[in-house]
Design an enzyme around this catalytic site. Structure first.
Site, PDB file in Angstrom:
ATOM      1  N   HIS A  48       0.832  -1.204   0.000  1.00  0.00           N
ATOM      2  CA  HIS A  48       0.000   0.000   0.000  1.00  0.00           C
ATOM      3  C   HIS A  48       0.871   1.260   0.000  1.00  0.00           C
ATOM      4  CE1 HIS A  48      -3.893  -2.097   1.603  1.00  0.00           C
ATOM      5  NE2 HIS A  48      -3.494  -2.549   0.420  1.00  0.00           N
ATOM      6  N   CYS A  88      -5.703   1.426   6.084  1.00  0.00           N
ATOM      7  CA  CYS A  88      -6.514   0.223   6.303  1.00  0.00           C
ATOM      8  C   CYS A  88      -6.254  -0.402   7.666  1.00  0.00           C
ATOM      9  CB  CYS A  88      -6.291  -0.785   5.186  1.00  0.00           C
ATOM     10  SG  CYS A  88      -4.635  -1.451   5.101  1.00  0.00           S
ATOM     11  N   GLN A 137     -31.523   5.225 -22.591  1.00  0.00           N
ATOM     12  CA  GLN A 137     -32.752   5.729 -21.977  1.00  0.00           C
ATOM     13  C   GLN A 137     -33.193   4.853 -20.805  1.00  0.00           C
ATOM     14  OE1 GLN A 137     -34.048   8.757 -23.214  1.00  0.00           O
ATOM     15  NE2 GLN A 137     -35.033   8.678 -21.202  1.00  0.00           N
ATOM     16  N   ALA A 169     -22.870  10.554 -28.881  1.00  0.00           N
ATOM     17  CA  ALA A 169     -22.538  11.697 -29.728  1.00  0.00           C
ATOM     18  C   ALA A 169     -23.816  12.166 -30.393  1.00  0.00           C
ATOM     19  CB  ALA A 169     -21.518  11.280 -30.777  1.00  0.00           C
ATOM     20  N   GLY A 216     -27.343   1.642 -27.858  1.00  0.00           N
ATOM     21  CA  GLY A 216     -27.946   2.789 -28.498  1.00  0.00           C
ATOM     22  C   GLY A 216     -28.919   3.537 -27.601  1.00  0.00           C
ATOM     23  N   GLU A 252       1.209   3.752   2.016  1.00  0.00           N
ATOM     24  CA  GLU A 252       1.892   4.104   3.272  1.00  0.00           C
ATOM     25  C   GLU A 252       3.226   3.361   3.408  1.00  0.00           C
ATOM     26  OE1 GLU A 252      -1.222   3.214   2.746  1.00  0.00           O
ATOM     27  OE2 GLU A 252      -2.610   3.944   4.279  1.00  0.00           O
ATOM     28  N   GLU A 282     -22.419   2.835 -24.164  1.00  0.00           N
ATOM     29  CA  GLU A 282     -22.238   3.607 -25.403  1.00  0.00           C
ATOM     30  C   GLU A 282     -23.449   3.604 -26.327  1.00  0.00           C
ATOM     31  OE1 GLU A 282     -18.660   4.326 -27.341  1.00  0.00           O
ATOM     32  OE2 GLU A 282     -17.549   2.818 -26.222  1.00  0.00           O
ATOM     33  N   LEU A 306     -31.049   1.649 -24.837  1.00  0.00           N
ATOM     34  CA  LEU A 306     -30.295   1.207 -23.657  1.00  0.00           C
ATOM     35  C   LEU A 306     -29.945   2.412 -22.764  1.00  0.00           C
ATOM     36  CD1 LEU A 306     -29.043  -1.300 -22.305  1.00  0.00           C
ATOM     37  CD2 LEU A 306     -26.909  -0.743 -23.468  1.00  0.00           C
TER      38      LEU A 306
HETATM   39  C1  AOF Z   1      -4.518   1.733   2.346  1.00  0.00           C
HETATM   40  N1  AOF Z   1      -3.540   2.133   1.498  1.00  0.00           N
HETATM   41  O1  AOF Z   1      -2.582   2.197  -0.512  1.00  0.00           O
HETATM   42  C2  AOF Z   1      -4.639   1.087  -0.327  1.00  0.00           C
HETATM   43  C3  AOF Z   1      -5.701   0.718   0.565  1.00  0.00           C
HETATM   44  O2  AOF Z   1      -5.867  -6.776  -0.229  1.00  0.00           O
HETATM   45  P1  AOF Z   1      -5.167  -5.532   0.256  1.00  0.00           P
HETATM   46  O3  AOF Z   1      -4.349  -5.778   1.490  1.00  0.00           O
HETATM   47  O4  AOF Z   1      -4.357  -4.876  -0.828  1.00  0.00           O
HETATM   48  O5  AOF Z   1      -6.302  -4.516   0.724  1.00  0.00           O
HETATM   49  C4  AOF Z   1      -7.143  -3.901  -0.232  1.00  0.00           C
HETATM   50  C5  AOF Z   1      -8.066  -2.925   0.471  1.00  0.00           C
HETATM   51  O6  AOF Z   1      -7.290  -1.977   1.202  1.00  0.00           O
HETATM   52  C6  AOF Z   1      -8.898  -2.113  -0.499  1.00  0.00           C
HETATM   53  O7  AOF Z   1     -10.146  -2.711  -0.757  1.00  0.00           O
HETATM   54  C7  AOF Z   1      -9.055  -0.799   0.247  1.00  0.00           C
HETATM   55  O8  AOF Z   1     -10.085  -0.884   1.215  1.00  0.00           O
HETATM   56  C8  AOF Z   1      -7.725  -0.663   0.968  1.00  0.00           C
HETATM   57  N2  AOF Z   1      -6.759   0.028   0.093  1.00  0.00           N
HETATM   58  N3  AOF Z   1      -5.604   1.086   1.855  1.00  0.00           N
HETATM   59  O9  AOF Z   1      -4.411   1.949   3.551  1.00  0.00           O
HETATM   60  C9  AOF Z   1      -3.536   1.831   0.204  1.00  0.00           C
HETATM   61  N4  AOF Z   1      -4.684   0.741  -1.633  1.00  0.00           N
HETATM   62 ZN    ZN Z   2      -3.243  -0.322   3.769  1.00  0.00          ZN
END
Ligand code: AOF
Ligand code: ZN
Length: 353
Positions: free
Chosen positions: A53, A82, A295, A161, A290, A55, A288, A293
């Site tokens: 992640h 997380c 609507q 478009a 037509g 961090e 996309e 869909l």
């Molecule tokens: C963070 N920092 O950079 C991200 C987070 O399976 P994992 O361990 O990679 O966890 C995925 C979940 O963690 C994702 O669904 C989201 O809730 C969180 N993502 N959290 O602290 C990060 N990418």
């Molecule tokens: Zn994390």
């Protein structure tokens, strides 16, 4: 601390996060910056699905370059750290272990396993957590991820478009060449940014499109055709283009090498399709056409964003009119030659993405 300065560091987090675009889905894009006395001592972002992640990268960089300063620094992170064991261990624990005294978060993580728990864990450990700074931008950054987890359906983008007089096809439904080739390239970029592209059966048959992103880069999105009757010619180009295609229908389930026929049993077709997409982890869909869909998504109120391209120099003088989005919030207009690109946001969900 000055809010404007904190916004600036979060802005840097958003930029870093976007470097993970196309590589981290279905995870969110996340960026992080460590700051000590107005100096950036570490940066990082979530680079690839399943890997470290934001961090982790950020803290590692600071440890290498400025060991000893982390315990006095502020961590800025675009998303709540997380608190769960997924493919990687909890970032909240890492922050606590490294004794980072203060964390500024862009927004909370709506993923059920985290949602507030990361912030709670930090606060319980005595870490000061600052929220409510640049929150809207932080949410918009991961609009697909938040809509998916919050509303239990993909983020829905409608696109069409139209001519200056609001026509999208000739009277017999034949395709009109409306957009400039440069705009078409942009459309291919848009396709590359979503998990799936969807069209109705009539469009699939009349236009016989490839529905790919050959004029751009990146992942080939999944192609989806909506053919309620279950009748679709076998020789359509999009069914044989080398990447996966699904046919949503009311009749049968069957599976070929690249093409899967998926039967929708739910009463309402749109809702039934969205449920299947949610179960199958498809986080966004680019619809996309037509006309019918598009609507049906509008009528059901099930859309988040519409991108309308208007060729301001072309008058059709009759034909199939495009849907109307009168009264919706128009957020952006760009011009490519005579093509005017308008983005509408459907204000309907709690995230206002
Ligand atoms: C963070 N920092 O950079 C991200 C987070 O399976 P994992 O361990 O990679 O966890 C995925 C979940 O963690 C994702 O669904 C989201 O809730 C969180 N993502 N959290 O602290 C990060 N990418
Ligand atoms: Zn994390």
């Amino acid at each position: 601390m000055d809010t404007a300065v904190q916004e600036l560091y979060l802005e840097r987090c958003f930029q870093l996060a976007k470097l993970g675009a196309g590589a981290v889905a279905p995870n969110p894009m996340v960026g992080a910056v460590l700051v000590y006395k107005d100096r950036v001592i570490g940066e990082g972002y979530h680079q690839r699905y399943g890997e470290a992640h934001a961090e982790v990268h950020c803290i590692n960089q600071a440890l290498e370059q400025y060991p000893g300063l982390i315990e006095k620094a502020t961590l800025y992170v675009s998303l709540e750290p997380c608190a769960h064991y997924g493919k990687t261990p909890p970032c909240a624990d890492l922050i606590i272990r490294h004794k980072i005294p203060r964390v500024v978060v862009g927004c909370r993580d709506r993923f059920e396993e985290v949602n507030g728990k990361g912030i709670e864990r930090l606060r319980n450990a005595g870490v000061e957590v600052v929220e409510q700074i640049a929150t809207q931008e932080a949410i918009t950054l991961n609009k697909r991820f938040f809509t998916f987890h919050g509303l239990k359906r993909p983020y829905i983008i409608l696109k069409w478009a139209q001519t200056r007089d609001g026509i999208m096809a000739s009277p017999d439904g034949e395709r009109l060449r409306i957009t400039h080739p440069v705009t078409n390239r942009l459309v291919h970029r848009w396709r590359s940014e979503e998990a799936a592209i969807m069209v109705g059966a009539a469009t699939a048959v009349k236009d016989d499109p490839l529905l790919d992103r050959r004029h751009w880069f990146g992942k080939a999105p999944l192609k989806i055709v909506v053919a309620a009757s279950g009748d679709l010619p076998d020789d359509l180009k999009l069914l044989h283009s080398g990447s996966a295609a699904w046919v949503f229908n009311r009749k049968e389930e069957k599976k070929g090498a690249q093409t899967e026929w998926i039967k929708i049993t739910a009463g309402d077709l749109v809702t039934g399709m969205l449920d299947v997409l949610f179960q199958r982890q498809v986080q966004s869909v680019f619809v996309e056409g037509g006309r019918r869909l598009l609507q049906s998504f509008i009528d059901a109120g099930l859309w988040d964003e519409a991108r309308v391209i208007t060729n301001t120099e072309m008058i059709a003088g009759g034909g199939l009119s495009a849907p109307s989005l009168q009264g919706q919030v128009l957020l952006q207009t760009t011009k490519i030659g005579a093509d005017e690109i308008t983005v509408y946001k459907h204000i309907h969900n709690q995230f206002i993405v």
